[in-house]
Design an enzyme around this catalytic site. Structure first.
Site, PDB file in Angstrom:
ATOM      1  N   ASP A  35       3.034  -5.286   2.312  1.00 34.10           N
ATOM      2  CA  ASP A  35       1.826  -4.696   2.905  1.00 34.10           C
ATOM      3  C   ASP A  35       2.038  -3.212   3.239  1.00 34.10           C
ATOM      4  O   ASP A  35       2.015  -2.388   2.337  1.00 34.10           O
ATOM      5  CB  ASP A  35       1.384  -5.509   4.129  1.00 34.10           C
ATOM      6  CG  ASP A  35      -0.128  -5.474   4.331  1.00 34.10           C
ATOM      7  OD1 ASP A  35      -0.830  -5.026   3.413  1.00 34.10           O
ATOM      8  OD2 ASP A  35      -0.613  -5.905   5.398  1.00 34.10           O
ATOM      9  N   ASP A  36       2.236  -2.874   4.520  1.00 32.68           N
ATOM     10  CA  ASP A  36       2.480  -1.474   4.924  1.00 32.68           C
ATOM     11  C   ASP A  36       3.884  -1.402   5.513  1.00 32.68           C
ATOM     12  O   ASP A  36       4.059  -1.377   6.742  1.00 32.68           O
ATOM     13  CB  ASP A  36       1.437  -1.047   5.968  1.00 32.68           C
ATOM     14  CG  ASP A  36       0.034  -1.065   5.389  1.00 32.68           C
ATOM     15  OD1 ASP A  36      -0.247  -0.256   4.491  1.00 32.68           O
ATOM     16  OD2 ASP A  36      -0.775  -1.907   5.820  1.00 32.68           O
TER      17      ASP A  36
ATOM     18  N   HIS B  40       0.871  -1.182   0.000  1.00 31.63           N
ATOM     19  CA  HIS B  40       0.000   0.000   0.000  1.00 31.63           C
ATOM     20  C   HIS B  40       0.902   1.224   0.000  1.00 31.63           C
ATOM     21  O   HIS B  40       1.745   1.356   0.895  1.00 31.63           O
ATOM     22  CB  HIS B  40      -0.862   0.033   1.262  1.00 31.63           C
ATOM     23  CG  HIS B  40      -1.751  -1.156   1.422  1.00 31.63           C
ATOM     24  ND1 HIS B  40      -3.008  -1.214   0.889  1.00 31.63           N
ATOM     25  CD2 HIS B  40      -1.553  -2.354   2.034  1.00 31.63           C
ATOM     26  CE1 HIS B  40      -3.552  -2.390   1.175  1.00 31.63           C
ATOM     27  NE2 HIS B  40      -2.683  -3.104   1.868  1.00 31.63           N
TER      28      HIS B  40
ATOM     29  N   GLU C 170      -7.448 -12.630   5.812  1.00 33.56           N
ATOM     30  CA  GLU C 170      -6.319 -12.108   6.608  1.00 33.56           C
ATOM     31  C   GLU C 170      -6.735 -12.195   8.074  1.00 33.56           C
ATOM     32  O   GLU C 170      -6.234 -13.020   8.815  1.00 33.56           O
ATOM     33  CB  GLU C 170      -5.995 -10.668   6.214  1.00 33.56           C
ATOM     34  CG  GLU C 170      -4.873 -10.054   7.031  1.00 33.56           C
ATOM     35  CD  GLU C 170      -4.685  -8.554   6.784  1.00 33.56           C
ATOM     36  OE1 GLU C 170      -5.535  -7.945   6.101  1.00 33.56           O
ATOM     37  OE2 GLU C 170      -3.693  -8.002   7.298  1.00 33.56           O
TER      38      GLU C 170
ATOM     39  N   HIS D 192      -8.204  -8.342  -0.670  1.00 31.21           N
ATOM     40  CA  HIS D 192      -7.738  -8.855   0.616  1.00 31.21           C
ATOM     41  C   HIS D 192      -8.835  -9.782   1.137  1.00 31.21           C
ATOM     42  O   HIS D 192     -10.002  -9.379   1.199  1.00 31.21           O
ATOM     43  CB  HIS D 192      -7.562  -7.720   1.621  1.00 31.21           C
ATOM     44  CG  HIS D 192      -6.326  -6.888   1.455  1.00 31.21           C
ATOM     45  ND1 HIS D 192      -5.919  -6.368   0.263  1.00 31.21           N
ATOM     46  CD2 HIS D 192      -5.403  -6.481   2.375  1.00 31.21           C
ATOM     47  CE1 HIS D 192      -4.801  -5.688   0.448  1.00 31.21           C
ATOM     48  NE2 HIS D 192      -4.456  -5.730   1.721  1.00 31.21           N
TER      49      HIS D 192
HETATM   50 ZN   LIG Z   1      -2.851  -4.947   2.894  1.00 34.36          ZN
END
Ligand SMILES: [Zn+2]
Length: 349
Positions: free
Chosen positions: A289-290, A29, A211, A208
């Protein structure tokens, strides 16, 4: 250790890590790549008042304790992004790190609902800045890729529709649609219309799923949203029939080990199911991801798997999966595969 030695130790670690993910592709992201120093610089540049004024004070906030404290920081710092140049600078900063990690192609999520509907920015400002940053990355580092417009699943559905209206005239500049943010309580069946519309734009579809949510969300993302790739998907381990189907159909999973650890999706990296997934024949890939928030970029995620005993051969297989699972052109995939094979041969892997 003297500072010179320390520096060479770090350089060696960095090289070792970038070797482990050589020639990989990656997703993340873009908002999750906002590092504390850039956030403070943007806050100053745009006169945005933050609760934290020093780098140390802000850095300490990245040691969040739970999902909510992460999201509070994430959304607070997103308010520092205001202009086209801010988004360009954010993208260039990310691609500089990706390049250092050996990443060759990247498919980057962005969350326009937050920038436009919450923070009041113009959609084209956001898109122009990100695209300009990607063009610089392509020219400077040879990194290819594209943008995935992600629906923030816990925001009002009308805001998602509005963003798709704004994106439609520029549909050819966007690679695909995604679905992110808080998963539980926001199942895929709420987003059927938006994904159908995205398909009519000619976009790729990813989501997504599984998760923090159950394996059933993965099945629904495949059946109802026609997702070509599942982001995370770690809870597929709870449904063996679904796992067999996903293996059979070759659906890729974009796994994010460091994120899973930080968000307590797994409690111990040594128990992460990626080695087992790979053994079962799942097409898993490694992603960040982040990364500013979860402890590292692509190479750090590969290194975390090396640290739990995955071999260079397995890591190279994950890198190969990432090439196959990407939406790069066939010729680009062939090129990346050849480079990966040459690198393997050179290192006897
Ligand atoms: Zn994500």
């Amino acid at each position: 250790m003297s500072s010179g030695n320390e520096e060479s130790w770090w350089t060696e670690q960095r090289n070792r890590r970038s070797q482990q993910c050589r020639n990989a592709t990656c997703t993340c992201h873009i908002e999750g790549t906002l590092e504390p120093d850039l956030a403070l610089a943007l806050a100053k540049r745009n006169r945005v008042a933050l609760r934290w004024t020093s780098i140390d004070e802000l850095k300490a906030q990245y040691e969040f304790e739970d999902l909510q404290s992460f999201l509070d920081l994430y959304y607070a710092l997103m308010k520092t992004l205001k202009t086209k140049d801010d988004f360009k600078d954010l993208m260039v900063a990310y691609l500089t790190r990706a390049n250092a990690d050996g990443v060759k192609h990247t498919e980057v999520f962005f969350d326009p609902q937050v920038h436009v509907c919450t923070n009041g920015l113009d959609f084209n400002t956001v898109l122009d800045g990100l695209l300009e940053g990607m063009a610089i990355g392509r020219e400077r580092f040879g990194i290819t890729g594209g943008l995935i417009l992600s629906i923030v699943r816990d925001m009002d559905i009308d805001s998602a529709n509005m963003i798709l209206d704004l994106a439609q005239p520029r549909k050819n500049e966007i690679l695909g649609i995604g679905l992110d943010s808080a998963e539980v309580g926001y199942p895929p069946d709420r987003f059927v219309d938006q994904f159908e519309r995205a398909r009519s734009f000619g976009w790729h579809c990813v989501a997504h799923a599984g998760e923090e949510g159950p394996a059933a969300y993965i099945r629904d993302a495949l059946d109802l949203l026609h997702a070509e790739r599942i982001d995370h998907g770690i809870h597929i381990q709870d449904d063996h029939e679904l796992l067999e189907r996903v293996v059979r159909d070759g659906v890729p999973l974009t796994c994010c080990p460091l994120s899973n650890l930080r968000l307590q999706v797994v409690h111990d990296m040594r128990k992460h199911p990626i080695p087992e997934f790979l053994h079962e024949g799942l097409m898993c890939t490694i992603n960040s991801d982040d990364p500013a928030y979860f402890g590292g970029y692509a190479a750090a995620n590969y290194a975390a798997l090396a640290d739990i005993g995955m071999s260079m051969e397995e890591l190279a297989a994950l890198a190969k999966n990432s090439v196959d699972a990407s939406f790069a052109s066939d010729s680009r995939k062939t090129q990346l595969t050849e480079e990966l094979l040459a690198w393997r041969a050179q290192h006897g892997i």
